[in-house]
Design a protein around this motif. Structure first.
Motif: not given
Length: 427
Positions: A7-21, A132-133, A187-192
């Motif tokens: 899950a962490g790597i999947t999020g990292a992949g999406v984040g890396a692609l978005a930051q690259f773009l 997710l966040l 959203l982070a506060a809501a998740s807690l």
């Protein structure tokens, strides 16, 4: 841990692609000087936020992971004790830096608070809010908003513009980059909510938290400086155009950093428990398995980047293809760093926060010396070499320390577990 790591790597992949773009959007929409100015401003903002958060999230994970499920009654006090100092410090920094950073400065408190709250959710053993966040929502929202501003604003945002619209460029772009952090906090506060029973603040809670976290707070501040100091030094010594070239060529650095982050976020609570219980067998298994996963996942990326850099760098626009040597230095360094595994996380999980601080001080000092010597003559390549020297030192020092103290090595018989898991996943 496999589920959390994936899950962490999947999020990292999406984040890396978005930051690259995001970097592609900025370099395509702005001139090199304007893009360099934007990258310098965001790097400075994230550096200040990294210092202001005092690495309170790491301390929270330590205390929450060690707590028993039925004894979460005092955890709300730890969360409040972790949030308050960073929020106050970031508000002061925001007021101080607003004349220089504009809307970017207003985002600092939200960056800090969101980081601490998401760390608290990981302490409870869940990766979903972080993935997710922080991994998906934040970088995708920044890409969408910055792209909308960059490509719908008037002629002052076009490449090569020199008509005095720099202030209009940085203002809207900075606001677009910073606004998603506000949503992240909510959203982070809501998740807690629902995970933590709200109880009276127990005496000694803050003292316990910060007694453990204080050495790591300094180390976290230094780590935040280390991650982005090279961009600021390039801006000072070589100018904003070289910042744009350096940022574009090293953008793939985030792939390794986020993959390491995704795995370490899933493994850290388990490592804390294993080291607290003196279970070196379990700690060794966690360390070796995650190291092999990092190598299997990132080495193909670095080898591909080294081979394809002459073509890939052209996507950023004209003038960026000359940064191939920077890309080669980045790829080689990240392969070595990845092979060391999450050594600093292991060191911290064992309670050696002071040693982690000393290692980071040595790495930052070495980086600054190399940068000052090389950037004036070599520009972006000099910055890459300086960062490389510091990154290697930052990984090799803790690698030697955990081997001397606990006999831990990044590779061993548990590495085969990762290979078998990959074969099963592929099937």
């Amino acid at each position: 841990m496999a589920r959390g790591g994936i899950a962490g790597i999947t999020g990292a992949g999406v984040g890396a692609l978005a930051q690259f773009l995001l970097v592609v959007v900025v370099t395509r929409a702005l001139s090199a000087d304007q893009a360099g100015g934007f990258f310098t401003a965001t790097a400075l903002a994230l550096m200040v936020a990294g210092v202001a958060k005092l690495d309170a999230g790491t301390g929270l994970i330590y205390f929450i992971a060690r707590a028993k499920t039925y004894d979460y009654r005092g955890i709300s006090g730890y969360i409040r004790a972790a949030v308050a100092p960073g929020a106050a410090l970031s508000l002061a920094a925001s007021a101080l830096l607003y004349p220089h950073l504009g809307p970017l400065a207003l985002a600092l408190p939200f960056v800090v608070v969101a980081d601490v709250l998401l760390a608290a959710t990981r302490g409870f053993g869940t990766m979903r809010p972080t993935v997710l966040l922080d991994g998906v929502l934040l970088p995708v929202a920044q890409l969408a908003l910055v792209g909308a501003v960059a490509f719908t604003s008037p002629a002052g945002l076009l490449p090569g513009s020199s008509d005095g619209h720099d202030e209009q460029v940085t203002g809207p772009l900075a606001a677009a980059w910073g606004v998603p952090y506000l949503l992240l906090v909510v959203l982070a506060a809501a998740s807690l909510r629902g995970r933590v029973p709200r109880t009276p603040y127990l005496p000694g809670t803050g003292r316990d938290l910060w007694r453990h976290t204080a050495p790591r707070s300094a180390a976290g501040a230094i780590q935040a400086v280390f991650q982005r100091l090279d961009i600021v030094i390039v801006a000072l010594l070589a100018g904003p155009a070289q910042v744009a070239v350096y940022t574009a060529a090293t953008r793939f650095k985030v792939v390794g950093q986020l993959a390491n982050q995704g795995l370490s976020q899933a493994a850290q609570p388990r490592l804390v428990r294993a080291m607290a219980e003196g279970d070196l067998t379990r700690a060794r298994e966690l360390y070796q398995v995650t190291t092999m996963w990092l190598v299997l996942l990132t080495w193909p990326v670095w080898l591909g980047y080294a081979l394809l850099a002459p073509w890939l760098l052209r996507v950023f626009g004209t003038g960026y293809g000359d940064a191939v040597p920077v890309a080669l230095v980045l790829a080689a360094t990240m392969m070595v760093a990845t092979a060391c595994g999450m050594v600093d996380v292991v060191l911290i999980s064992a309670g050696h926060t002071t040693s982690s601080l000393a290692n980071l001080l040595a790495a930052v000092g070495f980086t600054v010396v190399l940068d000052l010597a090389l950037i004036p003559t070599q520009g972006a390549l000099g910055a890459a070499l300086g960062w490389s020297g510091g990154a290697l030192l930052k990984n090799l020092l803790p690698l030697w320390q955990i081997h001397q103290r606990y006999g831990l090595r990044p590779f061993g018989r548990h590495s085969l577990t990762a290979l078998r898991f990959r074969s099963w996943a592929a099937a």
